[in-house]
Design a protein around this motif. Structure first.
Motif, PDB file in Angstrom:
ATOM      1  N   SER A  25      47.844  31.720  26.560  1.00  0.00           N
ATOM      2  CA  SER A  25      47.268  31.574  27.905  1.00  0.00           C
ATOM      3  C   SER A  25      47.335  32.885  28.666  1.00  0.00           C
ATOM      4  O   SER A  25      48.059  33.808  28.295  1.00  0.00           O
ATOM      5  CB  SER A  25      48.032  30.508  28.672  1.00  0.00           C
ATOM      6  OG  SER A  25      49.306  30.986  29.023  1.00  0.00           O
ATOM      7  N   ALA A  48      48.665  33.371  31.506  1.00  0.00           N
ATOM      8  CA  ALA A  48      50.000  33.562  32.084  1.00  0.00           C
ATOM      9  C   ALA A  48      50.951  34.151  31.049  1.00  0.00           C
ATOM     10  O   ALA A  48      51.743  35.052  31.351  1.00  0.00           O
ATOM     11  CB  ALA A  48      50.535  32.233  32.610  1.00  0.00           C
ATOM     12  N   THR A  88      50.064  37.718  30.382  1.00  0.00           N
ATOM     13  CA  THR A  88      50.497  38.510  31.534  1.00  0.00           C
ATOM     14  C   THR A  88      51.959  38.923  31.389  1.00  0.00           C
ATOM     15  O   THR A  88      52.313  40.095  31.546  1.00  0.00           O
ATOM     16  CB  THR A  88      50.344  37.677  32.827  1.00  0.00           C
ATOM     17  OG1 THR A  88      48.974  37.412  33.014  1.00  0.00           O
ATOM     18  CG2 THR A  88      50.895  38.408  34.032  1.00  0.00           C
ATOM     19  N   LYS A 131      32.727  38.787  33.460  1.00  0.00           N
ATOM     20  CA  LYS A 131      33.384  37.783  34.296  1.00  0.00           C
ATOM     21  C   LYS A 131      34.895  37.972  34.319  1.00  0.00           C
ATOM     22  O   LYS A 131      35.624  37.100  34.770  1.00  0.00           O
ATOM     23  CB  LYS A 131      33.040  36.384  33.777  1.00  0.00           C
ATOM     24  CG  LYS A 131      31.562  36.089  33.898  1.00  0.00           C
ATOM     25  CD  LYS A 131      31.263  34.621  33.772  1.00  0.00           C
ATOM     26  CE  LYS A 131      31.034  34.196  32.356  1.00  0.00           C
ATOM     27  NZ  LYS A 131      30.534  32.829  32.232  1.00  0.00           N
ATOM     28  N   LEU A 142      38.643  38.517  35.078  1.00  0.00           N
ATOM     29  CA  LEU A 142      39.407  38.384  36.318  1.00  0.00           C
ATOM     30  C   LEU A 142      40.912  38.328  36.044  1.00  0.00           C
ATOM     31  O   LEU A 142      41.695  39.041  36.679  1.00  0.00           O
ATOM     32  CB  LEU A 142      38.969  37.108  37.057  1.00  0.00           C
ATOM     33  CG  LEU A 142      39.899  36.591  38.153  1.00  0.00           C
ATOM     34  CD1 LEU A 142      39.870  37.531  39.348  1.00  0.00           C
ATOM     35  CD2 LEU A 142      39.498  35.201  38.590  1.00  0.00           C
ATOM     36  N   GLY A 143      41.326  37.518  35.070  1.00  0.00           N
ATOM     37  CA  GLY A 143      42.735  37.206  34.840  1.00  0.00           C
ATOM     38  C   GLY A 143      43.701  38.372  34.848  1.00  0.00           C
ATOM     39  O   GLY A 143      44.594  38.422  35.720  1.00  0.00           O
ATOM     40  N   GLN A 156      43.954  40.227  38.225  1.00  0.00           N
ATOM     41  CA  GLN A 156      44.544  39.446  39.307  1.00  0.00           C
ATOM     42  C   GLN A 156      46.039  39.248  39.084  1.00  0.00           C
ATOM     43  O   GLN A 156      46.826  39.308  40.018  1.00  0.00           O
ATOM     44  CB  GLN A 156      43.835  38.093  39.369  1.00  0.00           C
ATOM     45  CG  GLN A 156      44.346  37.181  40.438  1.00  0.00           C
ATOM     46  CD  GLN A 156      44.107  35.715  40.105  1.00  0.00           C
ATOM     47  OE1 GLN A 156      43.513  35.386  39.083  1.00  0.00           O
ATOM     48  NE2 GLN A 156      44.586  34.849  40.960  1.00  0.00           N
ATOM     49  N   LEU A 157      46.445  39.013  37.834  1.00  0.00           N
ATOM     50  CA  LEU A 157      47.820  38.619  37.562  1.00  0.00           C
ATOM     51  C   LEU A 157      48.744  39.807  37.326  1.00  0.00           C
ATOM     52  O   LEU A 157      49.908  39.779  37.711  1.00  0.00           O
ATOM     53  CB  LEU A 157      47.872  37.689  36.346  1.00  0.00           C
ATOM     54  CG  LEU A 157      47.096  36.384  36.486  1.00  0.00           C
ATOM     55  CD1 LEU A 157      47.100  35.627  35.186  1.00  0.00           C
ATOM     56  CD2 LEU A 157      47.677  35.533  37.603  1.00  0.00           C
ATOM     57  N   VAL A 160      34.628  40.590  39.585  1.00  0.00           N
ATOM     58  CA  VAL A 160      35.016  39.221  39.912  1.00  0.00           C
ATOM     59  C   VAL A 160      36.335  39.191  40.684  1.00  0.00           C
ATOM     60  O   VAL A 160      36.528  38.351  41.556  1.00  0.00           O
ATOM     61  CB  VAL A 160      35.080  38.344  38.639  1.00  0.00           C
ATOM     62  CG1 VAL A 160      35.632  36.967  38.947  1.00  0.00           C
ATOM     63  CG2 VAL A 160      33.705  38.220  38.025  1.00  0.00           C
TER      64      VAL A 160
END
Lengths: 284, 315
Positions: free
Chosen positions: B138, B140, B143, B251, B253-254, B257-258, B270
């Motif tokens: 995932s 997370a 990350t 697209k 983003l993950g 952002q994280l 995005v």
């Protein structure tokens, strides 16, 4: 002949070595993370990369489980994944059956209507869906997490594609026995489409388990409903007043492994279904 | 829904004069009553959402001020503003670099792995399974792992490796302009090819055996067969997946952002959109950026269809 066979073997060995290299390379970061996660606090040494833990300590896992509140995360993750998967698979099965096996006016239009979703990036809908759940006043509730996306176009497509190979005659004979449509779907279509249904269930289950973006927006500040992924993202242990203390990373890695392992277990148990999705949908 | 069907049937029996209508449209009534939920649900969350999103992009809608000054139509002002916004261009640049790297890396490695696995005599499924599991990691989890690897301190894994191999001083990977985006891309580059590998493998398997059999009558060279049979027959699959990678890449983003929030060096289009919408609550402007993204994706999709049609006529 003999020398040719030998040369082929060498080629085969090189291929295996290249593939093994990539297998090891993919595992490497996770291996290091597992090693770090198992190190007891007193054994953590700076400035070296340990390929094997100096001592096996499950204590970090217990600490991380408790501190990151993973218990509650697991509970909500299970609620979201199970309820979402159960609803979406029924909805997609009925839709796919109607679109594949019924002859009615406007069928092609309905199919195109659903397929148009594939063109639109979800980012546009992120904003409007967020506003919609705010207006419905369910922001910060578990309902908001599962509501959008229940009608999954990929699922409809996958199941419809699979039902194509189910002969109409089987369904016709059941219909002559006077079975209603819904009964027909659940007693005849569902068992026949089981491989595709299982594949879709497992894909949905793991995707939903791994989701963080929509739950983060939908739940906002209601941290009591956070799923495992959000709990992992929030988990920033501080050791001796230091957030980047090596032991803090050991705990973070423990929490990371605790979120990853269930999915990996599902993967190794149902491995066949993960690859089947690709071949059934003809996604190529 | 079951009740609906039963009601429908009862109606049919009771309403004798209208009987013909229900018999004539029996299939339609059954079909649409079964489709009622999916159509309504999809309509609310998808179609209405899409239309509202476009409508918002023509307004100055701001969640924080909408109660005071309301929502006013400003027509294409947002779109005009967007083209002169340096953050949009920066976001496009970041997204574009990411897209190209992932497109080349994931498709290249995926194709290579698929071809290599297919050439094996034994252990095909074993290697497929051993290389496919990263699709389940995932955002997370990755990350946490990227943050662990690229820790800025001297005891970060990447800093130790760099020190041992090249004697480099510790680098603050995420803060440095040159390394910020790079450090986000390394993990997805090496772990992100699994899906493409599986798709290409299915593509190779899908080539009818007949072609290989007839080709093996002509030549003994495996390489010749690969170049003349596998490559041309797999080309449409590769083309489609390169397009899909392009759309997916844009697209992104993950990780931004994280891992590196509020870092201009890694602010993808995005992520900029996300910040405008949910941090600054500028719904109108963020919607305009979302539709700008939609326009980019539509252009790529249309180009893909043109090329695809040409391919067909070429055959």
């Amino acid at each position: 002949m003999n020398s040719q066979a030998k040369r082929f073997n060498i080629k085969g060995v090189i291929v295996v070595i290249i593939l093994a290299f990539f297998v090891v390379m993919q595992i490497f970061p996770f291996w290091l993370s597992i090693v770090q996660s198992l190190q007891p606090k007193e054994f953590i040494v700076m400035n070296t990369i340990e390929l094997w833990p100096q001592a096996f300590s499950i204590k970090n896992y217990i600490t991380a489980w408790r501190d990151a509140n993973l218990e509650l995360g697991y509970l909500w993750s299970l609620i979201y994944t199970v309820s979402f998967t159960a609803i979406t698979v029924v909805v997609c099965l009925i839709t796919a059956y109607v679109l594949e096996k019924k002859r009615f006016k406007g069928r092609d239009f309905v199919f195109l209507f659903f397929m148009s979703a594939l063109m639109v990036p979800g980012e546009i809908l992120l904003i409007t869906n967020y506003l919609l759940i705010t207006e419905l006043q369910i922001l910060g509730t578990p309902f908001a997490v599962i509501m959008p996306g229940l009608v999954n176009v990929f699922g409809i497509f996958l199941l419809k594609q699979f039902m194509h190979s189910v002969p109409d005659s089987v369904l016709e004979s059941a219909k002559l026995d006077g079975a209603g449509e819904l009964r027909l779907i659940f007693t005849m279509v569902l068992p026949l489409a089981m491989p595709a249904v299982a594949t879709y269930c497992i894909m949905t289950f793991t995707a939903q388990w791994n989701e963080y973006l929509w739950p983060q927006l939908a739940l906002a500040d209601s941290s009591e409903f956070y799923n495992v992924q959000l709990r992992l993202l929030l988990y920033r242990p501080i050791i001796d007043g230091n957030i980047s203390h090596p032991y803090a990373y050991a705990l973070r890695m423990s929490a990371t492994m605790l979120t990853l392992i269930p999915v990996l277990i599902v993967y190794f148990v149902f491995q066949k279904h993960f690859t089947e999705g690709i071949s059934i949908s003809g996604l190529k | 829904m079951r009740e609906d069907v039963i009601k429908e049937q009862n109606k049919r029996q009771n309403n004798a004069p209208k009987k013909s209508f229900f018999i004539k449209y029996k299939e339609e009534i059954i079909a649409y009553s079964l489709l009622a939920f999916p159509l309504i649900w999809f309509g609310i969350f998808f179609v209405v959402g899409f239309i509202r999103g476009f409508a918002f992009s023509l307004t100055d809608y701001d969640l924080r001020f909408s109660e005071i000054r309301g929502i006013n139509f400003i027509w294409f002002e947002n779109y005009k503003k967007l083209f002169s916004d340096p953050n949009v261009w920066n976001g496009l640049k970041v997204s574009f670099i990411w897209t190209v790297v992932m497109l080349v890396g994931n498709n290249g490695l995926g194709l290579l792995m698929a071809v290599l696995i297919n050439s094996l005599k034994r252990g095909k499924n074993g290697f497929l399974a051993a290389l496919y599991w990263p699709t389940l990691v995932s955002a997370a989890v990755s990350t946490q792992i990227t943050m662990y690897f690229f820790r800025p301190t001297a005891d970060g894994v990447m800093n130790i490796i760099m020190n041992q191999l090249f004697g480099l001083e510790p680098i603050a990977w995420f803060e440095n302009e040159k390394t910020a985006l790079l450090s986000l891309m390394i993990q997805p580059f090496f772990l992100g090819f699994s899906m493409k590998m599986m798709i290409y493998y299915a593509g190779i398997k899908g080539i009818p055996k007949l072609y290989y059999e007839s080709a093996s009558l002509e030549t003994n060279s495996k390489w010749q067969i690969f170049v003349h049979i596998t490559v041309p027959l797999l080309a449409p699959v590769v083309f489609l997946n390169v397009i899909l990678s392009f759309i997916d890449g844009f697209k992104v983003l993950g990780p931004m952002q994280l891992i590196t929030p509020d870092n201009p060096y890694t602010e993808s289009l995005v992520y900029y959109l996300y910040g405008e919408a949910f941090t600054k609550t500028k719904i109108g402007y963020a919607s305009a950026i979302a539709f700008f993204l939609f326009a980019i994706i539509m252009v790529i999709t249309v180009l893909q269809n043109i090329v695809k049609k040409k391919e067909v006529s070429y055959e």
